[in-house]
Design a protein around this motif. Structure first.
Motif, PDB file in Angstrom:
ATOM      1  N   PRO A  45      -1.200  42.143  76.002  1.00 30.39           N
ATOM      2  CA  PRO A  45      -0.264  41.032  77.431  1.00 30.39           C
ATOM      3  C   PRO A  45      -0.276  39.774  77.363  1.00 30.39           C
ATOM      4  CG  PRO A  45      -2.290  42.284  78.344  1.00 30.39           C
ATOM      5  CD  PRO A  45      -2.521  42.273  77.299  1.00 30.39           C
ATOM      6  N   ASP A  46      -1.259  39.018  76.917  1.00 24.49           N
ATOM      7  CA  ASP A  46      -0.806  37.759  75.842  1.00 24.49           C
ATOM      8  C   ASP A  46       0.145  37.292  75.042  1.00 24.49           C
ATOM      9  OD1 ASP A  46      -2.963  37.550  77.233  1.00 24.49           O
ATOM     10  OD2 ASP A  46      -4.363  37.394  76.115  1.00 24.49           O
ATOM     11  N   PHE A  47       0.454  38.498  74.329  1.00 24.61           N
ATOM     12  CA  PHE A  47       1.627  37.998  73.685  1.00 24.61           C
ATOM     13  C   PHE A  47       2.913  38.884  74.522  1.00 24.61           C
ATOM     14  CE2 PHE A  47       4.848  40.641  70.810  1.00 24.61           C
ATOM     15  CZ  PHE A  47       4.665  39.928  69.967  1.00 24.61           C
ATOM     16  N   LEU A  48       2.770  40.010  74.706  1.00 25.16           N
ATOM     17  CA  LEU A  48       4.221  39.807  75.651  1.00 25.16           C
ATOM     18  C   LEU A  48       4.942  38.898  76.722  1.00 25.16           C
ATOM     19  CD1 LEU A  48       3.425  44.126  76.991  1.00 25.16           C
ATOM     20  CD2 LEU A  48       4.847  42.737  75.315  1.00 25.16           C
ATOM     21  N   LEU A  49       3.549  37.720  76.820  1.00 24.12           N
ATOM     22  CA  LEU A  49       3.648  36.662  77.876  1.00 24.12           C
ATOM     23  C   LEU A  49       4.607  35.392  77.010  1.00 24.12           C
ATOM     24  CD1 LEU A  49       3.618  35.267  80.915  1.00 24.12           C
ATOM     25  CD2 LEU A  49       1.120  34.754  79.769  1.00 24.12           C
ATOM     26  N   ASP A  50       3.605  35.305  76.212  1.00 20.24           N
ATOM     27  CA  ASP A  50       3.945  34.662  75.484  1.00 20.24           C
ATOM     28  C   ASP A  50       5.719  35.288  74.648  1.00 20.24           C
ATOM     29  OD1 ASP A  50       4.224  32.026  73.531  1.00 20.24           O
ATOM     30  OD2 ASP A  50       3.558  33.516  71.606  1.00 20.24           O
ATOM     31  N   LEU A  51       5.453  35.801  74.542  1.00 20.60           N
ATOM     32  CA  LEU A  51       7.222  36.776  74.182  1.00 20.60           C
ATOM     33  C   LEU A  51       8.520  36.162  75.092  1.00 20.60           C
ATOM     34  CD1 LEU A  51       8.854  37.873  71.520  1.00 20.60           C
ATOM     35  CD2 LEU A  51       8.534  40.149  72.367  1.00 20.60           C
ATOM     36  N   ARG A  52       8.173  36.455  76.268  1.00 19.75           N
ATOM     37  CA  ARG A  52       8.909  36.447  77.515  1.00 19.75           C
ATOM     38  C   ARG A  52       9.054  34.989  77.461  1.00 19.75           C
ATOM     39  NH1 ARG A  52       5.609  39.184  80.380  1.00 19.75           N
ATOM     40  NH2 ARG A  52       5.901  41.429  80.088  1.00 19.75           N
ATOM     41  N   ARG A  53       8.019  34.027  77.340  1.00 23.57           N
ATOM     42  CA  ARG A  53       8.552  32.172  77.862  1.00 23.57           C
ATOM     43  C   ARG A  53       9.490  32.007  76.671  1.00 23.57           C
ATOM     44  NH1 ARG A  53       2.256  30.866  78.352  1.00 23.57           N
ATOM     45  NH2 ARG A  53       1.971  31.741  80.753  1.00 23.57           N
ATOM     46  N   LYS A  54       8.959  32.534  74.938  1.00 24.81           N
ATOM     47  CA  LYS A  54      10.420  32.357  74.331  1.00 24.81           C
ATOM     48  C   LYS A  54      11.866  32.552  74.277  1.00 24.81           C
ATOM     49  CE  LYS A  54       6.690  31.945  70.389  1.00 24.81           C
ATOM     50  NZ  LYS A  54       5.768  32.511  69.258  1.00 24.81           N
ATOM     51  N   ASN A  55      11.840  34.098  75.033  1.00 25.56           N
ATOM     52  CA  ASN A  55      13.206  34.582  75.387  1.00 25.56           C
ATOM     53  C   ASN A  55      13.640  34.048  76.053  1.00 25.56           C
ATOM     54  OD1 ASN A  55      12.900  35.542  72.210  1.00 25.56           O
ATOM     55  ND2 ASN A  55      12.150  37.448  73.613  1.00 25.56           N
ATOM     56  N   GLN A  56      13.175  33.117  77.270  1.00 25.29           N
ATOM     57  CA  GLN A  56      13.644  33.162  78.667  1.00 25.29           C
ATOM     58  C   GLN A  56      15.056  32.405  78.621  1.00 25.29           C
ATOM     59  OE1 GLN A  56      10.686  31.110  81.471  1.00 25.29           O
ATOM     60  NE2 GLN A  56      11.655  32.192  82.716  1.00 25.29           N
ATOM     61  N   GLY A  57      15.029  31.564  77.468  1.00 28.96           N
ATOM     62  CA  GLY A  57      16.374  30.759  77.291  1.00 28.96           C
ATOM     63  C   GLY A  57      17.519  31.010  76.609  1.00 28.96           C
ATOM     64  N   ARG A  58      16.690  32.207  76.365  1.00 34.38           N
ATOM     65  CA  ARG A  58      17.807  32.794  74.852  1.00 34.38           C
ATOM     66  C   ARG A  58      18.332  33.564  75.633  1.00 34.38           C
ATOM     67  NH1 ARG A  58      14.569  34.324  69.123  1.00 34.38           N
ATOM     68  NH2 ARG A  58      14.149  32.351  69.257  1.00 34.38           N
ATOM     69  N   ASP A  59      18.263  34.369  77.019  1.00 32.26           N
ATOM     70  CA  ASP A  59      18.987  35.584  78.263  1.00 32.26           C
ATOM     71  C   ASP A  59      20.390  34.266  78.526  1.00 32.26           C
ATOM     72  OD1 ASP A  59      17.839  36.931  77.328  1.00 32.26           O
ATOM     73  OD2 ASP A  59      15.936  36.331  79.268  1.00 32.26           O
ATOM     74  N   SER A  60      20.521  33.350  78.456  1.00 31.64           N
ATOM     75  CA  SER A  60      21.607  32.533  78.852  1.00 31.64           C
ATOM     76  C   SER A  60      23.335  32.689  78.505  1.00 31.64           C
ATOM     77  CB  SER A  60      21.441  31.383  79.100  1.00 31.64           C
ATOM     78  OG  SER A  60      20.234  30.879  79.674  1.00 31.64           O
TER      79      SER A  60
END
Length: 60
Positions: A45-60
């Protein structure tokens, strides 16, 4: 048949005597279980949360 009963009685008597003579300190300690962690990064879960945070700005 009498031999079977005699063997069963001796085994039962041995078990009873063993249980009466054993003290709690003599009993074998249970083996600690190995910690069960994530199997792969996609289960962490920590890895997935970190991955989500890193990819959050790329979705735009």
């Amino acid at each position: 048949m009498p031999y079977f009963l005699m063997v069963a009685f001796i085994i039962a008597l041995g078990l009873v005597l063993w249980r009466l003579t054993i003290t709690p300190g003599d009993a074998p300690a249970p083996r600690p279980r190995a910690p069960r962690g994530p199997i792969g990064p996609d289960d962490d879960p920590d890895f997935l949360l970190d991955l989500r945070r890193k990819n959050q700005g790329r979705d735009s």
